[in-house]
Scaffold this motif. Structure first.
Motif, PDB file in Angstrom:
ATOM      1  N   ALA A 210      75.115  68.875  38.438  1.00 34.61           N
ATOM      2  CA  ALA A 210      74.077  69.871  38.136  1.00 34.61           C
ATOM      3  C   ALA A 210      74.685  71.265  38.105  1.00 34.61           C
ATOM      4  CB  ALA A 210      72.979  69.798  39.191  1.00 34.61           C
ATOM      5  N   ILE A 211      75.580  71.530  39.039  1.00 38.23           N
ATOM      6  CA  ILE A 211      76.196  72.860  39.110  1.00 38.23           C
ATOM      7  C   ILE A 211      76.988  73.146  37.833  1.00 38.23           C
ATOM      8  CG2 ILE A 211      78.012  74.180  40.302  1.00 38.23           C
ATOM      9  CD1 ILE A 211      76.942  72.958  42.932  1.00 38.23           C
ATOM     10  N   VAL A 212      77.726  72.134  37.369  1.00 38.71           N
ATOM     11  CA  VAL A 212      78.520  72.361  36.148  1.00 38.71           C
ATOM     12  C   VAL A 212      77.588  72.541  34.940  1.00 38.71           C
ATOM     13  CG1 VAL A 212      80.341  71.455  34.650  1.00 38.71           C
ATOM     14  CG2 VAL A 212      80.491  71.106  37.098  1.00 38.71           C
ATOM     15  N   SER A 316      88.702  75.370  42.309  1.00 39.79           N
ATOM     16  CA  SER A 316      89.967  75.013  41.653  1.00 39.79           C
ATOM     17  C   SER A 316      90.071  73.529  41.329  1.00 39.79           C
ATOM     18  CB  SER A 316      91.149  75.417  42.534  1.00 39.79           C
ATOM     19  OG  SER A 316      91.206  74.597  43.689  1.00 39.79           O
ATOM     20  N   GLU A 317      89.233  72.705  41.947  1.00 43.35           N
ATOM     21  CA  GLU A 317      89.348  71.256  41.713  1.00 43.35           C
ATOM     22  C   GLU A 317      89.138  70.887  40.246  1.00 43.35           C
ATOM     23  OE1 GLU A 317      87.588  72.626  44.091  1.00 43.35           O
ATOM     24  OE2 GLU A 317      85.444  72.248  43.865  1.00 43.35           O
ATOM     25  N   PHE A 318      88.396  71.738  39.507  1.00 41.25           N
ATOM     26  CA  PHE A 318      88.139  71.387  38.112  1.00 41.25           C
ATOM     27  C   PHE A 318      89.413  71.448  37.264  1.00 41.25           C
ATOM     28  CE2 PHE A 318      83.974  71.664  39.740  1.00 41.25           C
ATOM     29  CZ  PHE A 318      83.292  70.700  39.026  1.00 41.25           C
ATOM     30  N   LEU A 353      91.798  73.109  46.660  1.00 40.49           N
ATOM     31  CA  LEU A 353      91.247  71.857  46.143  1.00 40.49           C
ATOM     32  C   LEU A 353      90.131  71.275  47.023  1.00 40.49           C
ATOM     33  CD1 LEU A 353      91.961  69.902  43.850  1.00 40.49           C
ATOM     34  CD2 LEU A 353      93.520  68.770  45.421  1.00 40.49           C
ATOM     35  N   ASP A 354      88.974  71.020  46.414  1.00 39.08           N
ATOM     36  CA  ASP A 354      87.898  70.355  47.159  1.00 39.08           C
ATOM     37  C   ASP A 354      87.513  69.074  46.432  1.00 39.08           C
ATOM     38  OD1 ASP A 354      85.847  69.796  48.940  1.00 39.08           O
ATOM     39  OD2 ASP A 354      84.398  71.079  47.937  1.00 39.08           O
ATOM     40  N   VAL A 355      88.437  68.123  46.385  1.00 37.90           N
ATOM     41  CA  VAL A 355      88.061  66.833  45.809  1.00 37.90           C
ATOM     42  C   VAL A 355      87.582  65.933  46.928  1.00 37.90           C
ATOM     43  CG1 VAL A 355      89.502  66.867  43.745  1.00 37.90           C
ATOM     44  CG2 VAL A 355      90.430  65.961  45.864  1.00 37.90           C
ATOM     45  N   LEU A 378      88.076  61.961  53.639  1.00 37.19           N
ATOM     46  CA  LEU A 378      89.142  62.921  53.332  1.00 37.19           C
ATOM     47  C   LEU A 378      88.732  63.860  52.204  1.00 37.19           C
ATOM     48  CD1 LEU A 378      92.536  61.042  53.402  1.00 37.19           C
ATOM     49  CD2 LEU A 378      91.613  62.686  55.035  1.00 37.19           C
ATOM     50  N   ARG A 379      87.847  64.779  52.513  1.00 41.33           N
ATOM     51  CA  ARG A 379      87.396  65.711  51.478  1.00 41.33           C
ATOM     52  C   ARG A 379      87.950  67.112  51.775  1.00 41.33           C
ATOM     53  NH1 ARG A 379      81.268  67.789  50.100  1.00 41.33           N
ATOM     54  NH2 ARG A 379      82.052  69.381  48.685  1.00 41.33           N
ATOM     55  N   GLY A 380      88.169  67.889  50.730  1.00 44.71           N
ATOM     56  CA  GLY A 380      88.530  69.296  50.884  1.00 44.71           C
ATOM     57  C   GLY A 380      89.817  69.500  51.666  1.00 44.71           C
ATOM     58  N   ILE A 473      79.579  81.139  53.183  1.00 48.92           N
ATOM     59  CA  ILE A 473      78.655  80.050  53.514  1.00 48.92           C
ATOM     60  C   ILE A 473      78.438  79.171  52.283  1.00 48.92           C
ATOM     61  CG2 ILE A 473      76.303  79.470  54.260  1.00 48.92           C
ATOM     62  CD1 ILE A 473      76.250  82.226  55.682  1.00 48.92           C
ATOM     63  N   GLY A 474      78.740  77.891  52.424  1.00 48.78           N
ATOM     64  CA  GLY A 474      78.488  76.922  51.356  1.00 48.78           C
ATOM     65  C   GLY A 474      77.189  76.201  51.687  1.00 48.78           C
ATOM     66  N   SER A 475      76.097  76.781  51.225  1.00 49.07           N
ATOM     67  CA  SER A 475      74.798  76.247  51.669  1.00 49.07           C
ATOM     68  C   SER A 475      74.493  74.874  51.077  1.00 49.07           C
ATOM     69  CB  SER A 475      73.680  77.229  51.314  1.00 49.07           C
ATOM     70  OG  SER A 475      73.701  77.481  49.930  1.00 49.07           O
ATOM     71  N   ASN A 476      75.193  74.480  50.008  1.00 50.02           N
ATOM     72  CA  ASN A 476      74.911  73.159  49.431  1.00 50.02           C
ATOM     73  C   ASN A 476      75.334  72.064  50.399  1.00 50.02           C
ATOM     74  OD1 ASN A 476      74.388  74.695  47.165  1.00 50.02           O
ATOM     75  ND2 ASN A 476      76.413  74.352  46.291  1.00 50.02           N
ATOM     76  N   ASP A 477      76.587  72.125  50.797  1.00 49.30           N
ATOM     77  CA  ASP A 477      77.049  71.092  51.728  1.00 49.30           C
ATOM     78  C   ASP A 477      76.445  71.298  53.107  1.00 49.30           C
ATOM     79  OD1 ASP A 477      78.634  69.292  50.236  1.00 49.30           O
ATOM     80  OD2 ASP A 477      80.089  70.892  49.969  1.00 49.30           O
ATOM     81  N   LEU A 478      76.230  72.556  53.476  1.00 46.77           N
ATOM     82  CA  LEU A 478      75.631  72.811  54.781  1.00 46.77           C
ATOM     83  C   LEU A 478      74.257  72.127  54.861  1.00 46.77           C
ATOM     84  CD1 LEU A 478      76.158  74.230  57.457  1.00 46.77           C
ATOM     85  CD2 LEU A 478      75.019  76.253  56.559  1.00 46.77           C
ATOM     86  N   ILE A 523      77.680  84.350  50.721  1.00 47.85           N
ATOM     87  CA  ILE A 523      77.081  83.018  50.548  1.00 47.85           C
ATOM     88  C   ILE A 523      77.318  82.602  49.107  1.00 47.85           C
ATOM     89  CG2 ILE A 523      74.761  84.073  50.218  1.00 47.85           C
ATOM     90  CD1 ILE A 523      73.698  81.328  51.433  1.00 47.85           C
ATOM     91  N   CYS A 524      77.820  81.365  48.920  1.00 49.11           N
ATOM     92  CA  CYS A 524      78.132  80.947  47.552  1.00 49.11           C
ATOM     93  C   CYS A 524      77.519  79.601  47.188  1.00 49.11           C
ATOM     94  CB  CYS A 524      79.642  80.918  47.322  1.00 49.11           C
ATOM     95  SG  CYS A 524      80.520  79.859  48.466  1.00 49.11           S
ATOM     96  N   GLY A 525      76.607  79.099  48.019  1.00 51.65           N
ATOM     97  CA  GLY A 525      75.891  77.872  47.633  1.00 51.65           C
ATOM     98  C   GLY A 525      74.803  78.226  46.633  1.00 51.65           C
ATOM     99  N   GLU A 526      74.092  77.225  46.156  1.00 52.97           N
ATOM    100  CA  GLU A 526      73.072  77.448  45.122  1.00 52.97           C
ATOM    101  C   GLU A 526      71.918  78.330  45.598  1.00 52.97           C
ATOM    102  OE1 GLU A 526      73.438  76.184  41.700  1.00 52.97           O
ATOM    103  OE2 GLU A 526      75.341  76.387  42.740  1.00 52.97           O
TER     104      GLU A 526
HETATM  105  C1  PEP Z   1      78.663  74.582  48.859  1.00 50.86           C
HETATM  106  O1  PEP Z   1      78.867  73.509  49.408  1.00 50.86           O
HETATM  107  O2  PEP Z   1      77.631  75.258  49.032  1.00 50.86           O
HETATM  108  C2  PEP Z   1      79.670  75.145  47.946  1.00 50.86           C
HETATM  109  C3  PEP Z   1      79.545  76.351  47.443  1.00 50.86           C
HETATM  110  O3  PEP Z   1      80.706  74.350  47.583  1.00 50.86           O
HETATM  111  P1  PEP Z   1      80.533  73.138  46.538  1.00 50.86           P
HETATM  112  O4  PEP Z   1      79.160  73.262  45.924  1.00 50.86           O
HETATM  113  O5  PEP Z   1      81.611  73.239  45.560  1.00 50.86           O
HETATM  114  O6  PEP Z   1      80.654  71.936  47.406  1.00 50.86           O
END
Ligand code: PEP
Ligand code: MG
Length: 594
Positions: A210-212, A316-318, A353-355, A378-380, A473-478, A523-526
């Motif tokens: 969705a993000i992409v 950078s993972e892309f 890298l966050d694969v 084993l992520r990120g 803050i990565g609010s998506n994964d959080l 904050i960089c989540g959605e």
């Molecule tokens: C997040 O988790 O909020 C985040 C910005 O990183 P990603 O969406 O790439 O996991």
């Protein structure tokens, strides 16, 4: 996913509607390109000039095999000695004609050489193009012939190999990709100048797919669970990515209504575009920094349109996806340099890298067992610390890019202080290695920051702030990890709620910890790109927001209408609540929606 062969006799033009999650706004009109299930993990591929002949030979062999198969079927049909047998015989005869130098076979042969694509891809493209031409004729006899062409095409595809491959990056203009599921890597292959929309059966609103989609500005509806029936390559489709609706074979009323809607959305975005030169300052003078999240260099154009004040998150993972090998230091450096230079002095935050989890990059995790790089595995940074060679190469590329403009380095999926310390050591090692190689380095090493996206990291944000130069803050994964709700799973989409008090408390605690340690926090989540939430995040003290570039104008507009002191008061009231429904109500009320 439905079979591509449409049963003859059904009313193919009947309008059908499939509701789902509107994950990328906008209304798109186009022609369906259905991607069968089971092929999503197979990459499409282009071929080298010297391999054209081999690929053409493969196609010829597959066609010959199909001819033998059809002849065998025909002789069986003859044995039936009844009316059905005769009908079948005639149909198979038509198939034989098609296999003997028809447009389908000739067209595919030409495409292999002209477009340098594999035979499967060439057949698929040819079917799509023929379908489009036939659809325009609006004739039931022609529609039935289309089924025959698909049947023949599928037979050739099956003969070519177990899995037909699709050229996602080489679809005809105006395509709408319909699939059971698309991985983030699949989505990243789509070219927004040809693919106008996407609809899938599976997928959540905050997953990377969705993000992409949002990043590419392709209107998309994911998680349309009923899509299993009734859509075929060549069908006319409308994707309403704002309302979360897929319409197949739209009738005239729907067409009119959605065309109107598209015009309204276009008008609104033109109005917002006027904000480009305006600063992100609240009515009472609080200054905000609005930055962009980017995945692909193609997004740099969009960043220019919205005047982002830097890149707050470069995923950078892309750079590692859709390729058989990991990119070299030089390749990574070139991509990073292009982005850093393009930002004209604004900072670029490059994440390592966050694969892992839903983000697959075969070059990195291809040889690992499926159970290794899971969301809790084993992520990120965990994977990067096990592969310090990869991390060091990434750091070298980042350090070199930092000669061209301000760069910050960000670590994903951190849970412990020691992970940051280990990463810092590797960064220093990379700098020393470059020095030995006599490569120019920036005067100071770039700041090294930590993503707070695991609940444990948020609760230990004060400790992590001691070893980090900044926090993001990565609010998506959080949200995902706090609420145990997979961000990419449509079944728990309603549970994935960043307004849950638990998530908000973790954001509040993290923000406070960074402020106490006097280090920058963003904050960089959605959440950062949702204008309905701007007041709350600002009220919690956040001033740096990084988001999909297309969201910047709407968030800026909200900031410019907002009073930061009032926002802080409303945030205090919200933080006393225990129920996300009530929180949303208080927000809507503040935003003037209630
Ligand atoms: C997040 O988790 O909020 C985040 C910005 O990183 P990603 O969406 O790439 O996991
Ligand atoms: Mg994350």
């Amino acid at each position: 996913m439905p079979d591509q062969i449409r049963p003859v006799g059904i009313n193919v033009m009947k309008e059908q509607r499939f509701p789902g999650l509107g994950v990328s706004p906008g209304v798109a009109f186009g022609i369906a390109h259905v991607r069968e299930s089971g092929v999503v993990d197979i990459p499409e591929y282009e071929i080298r000039k010297k391999d054209v002949k081999t690929e053409e030979d493969r196609l010829v062999r597959a066609v010959r095999l199909a001819q033998r198969q059809v002849r065998r079927l025909q002789s069986r049909a003859k044995e039936m000695a009844n009316e059905a047998g005769e009908e079948l015989w005639a149909l198979l005869d038509a198939y034989l004609l098609m296999l003997d130098g028809s447009r389908l076979v000739r067209g595919a042969e030409k495409r292999i050489g002209a477009q340098r694509i594999n035979a499967e891809a060439a057949i698929q493209m040819e079917i799509a193009v023929i379908s489009e031409a036939f659809q325009a004729m609006d004739d039931t006899y022609i529609a039935a012939r289309l089924d025959d062409i698909r049947e023949v095409g599928n037979r050739i595809l099956l003969n070519l190999g177990k899995h037909p491959l699709r050229p996602l990056s080489a679809l005809p203009k105006g395509s709408i990709v319909i699939a059971e599921n698309l991985s983030p890597a699949d989505m990243a292959q789509l070219d927004p100048s040809t693919v106008v929309g996407v609809g899938t059966l599976l997928g959540g609103a905050e997953g990377h797919t969705a993000i992409v989609a949002r990043a590419l500005g392709i209107p998309s509806v994911l998680g349309a669970t009923d899509l299993i029936e009734g859509v075929h390559t060549g069908d006319r489709v409308i994707i309403d990515g704002s309302a979360g609706l897929i319409v197949v074979n739209p009738g005239p009323d729907t067409l009119k209504r959605l065309e109107r809607r598209r015009a309204e959305l276009d008008k609104a975005s033109k109005r917002l575009a006027r904000l480009k030169s305006q600063p992100a300052i609240s009515r009472d003078g609080t200054v905000f920094k609005l930055q962009a999240n980017i995945e692909l260099p193609i997004e740099m154009k969009m960043i220019g349109h919205v005047a982002a004040e830097g890149v707050g998150l470069l995923r950078s993972e892309f750079m590692f996806m859709n390729r058989p090998t990991v990119p070299t230091e030089d390749e990574q450096f070139e991509t990073m340099r292009h982005i850093v230079e393009g930002m004209n002095g604004y900072p670029v935050t490059i994440r390592t890298l966050d694969v892992g989890a839903e983000k697959a990059a075969n070059a990195v995790i291809g040889e690992m067992d499926d159970s290794v790089a899971t969301a809790l595995g084993l992520r990120g940074i965990r994977l990067s610390l096990l592969r310090p060679d990869l991390l060091e190469t990434q750091f070298c590329a980042m350090l070199r890019a930092a000669n061209y403009g301000p760069v910050r380095i960000l670590l994903p999926m951190v849970t412990t202080v020691s992970e940051v310390q280990q990463a810092r050591k590797i960064l220093e090692k990379a700098a020393a290695r470059l020095k030995r190689r006599k490569v120019k380095l920036p005067k100071d090493l770039p700041p090294l920051g930590t993503m707070i996206e695991v609940p444990g990291a948020a609760l230990a944000a004060d400790a992590l702030a001691q070893v980090s130069d900044f926090l993001a803050i990565g609010s998506n994964d959080l949200t995902m990890y706090t609420l145990a709700a997979d961000r990419a799973n449509e079944h728990v989409a309603s549970l994935f709620d960043p307004l849950h008090p638990a998530v908000l408390r973790l954001i509040q605690f993290t923000t406070g910890a960074a402020m106490k340690a006097r280090i920058p926090i963003s904050i960089c989540g959605e959440m950062a790109g949702d204008p309905q939430l701007t007041v709350l995040l600002a009220g919690l003290g956040l001033r740096e927001f990084s988001m999909s570039p297309s969201n910047i104008p709407r968030v800026k507009q909200r900031i410019r209408e907002m009073d930061a002191v009032a926002a802080s008061n409303r945030a205090n009231l919200i933080m006393d609540q225990v129920d996300s429904g009530r929180i949303r109500m208080l927000l809507d009320d503040f935003n003037g929606l209630a």
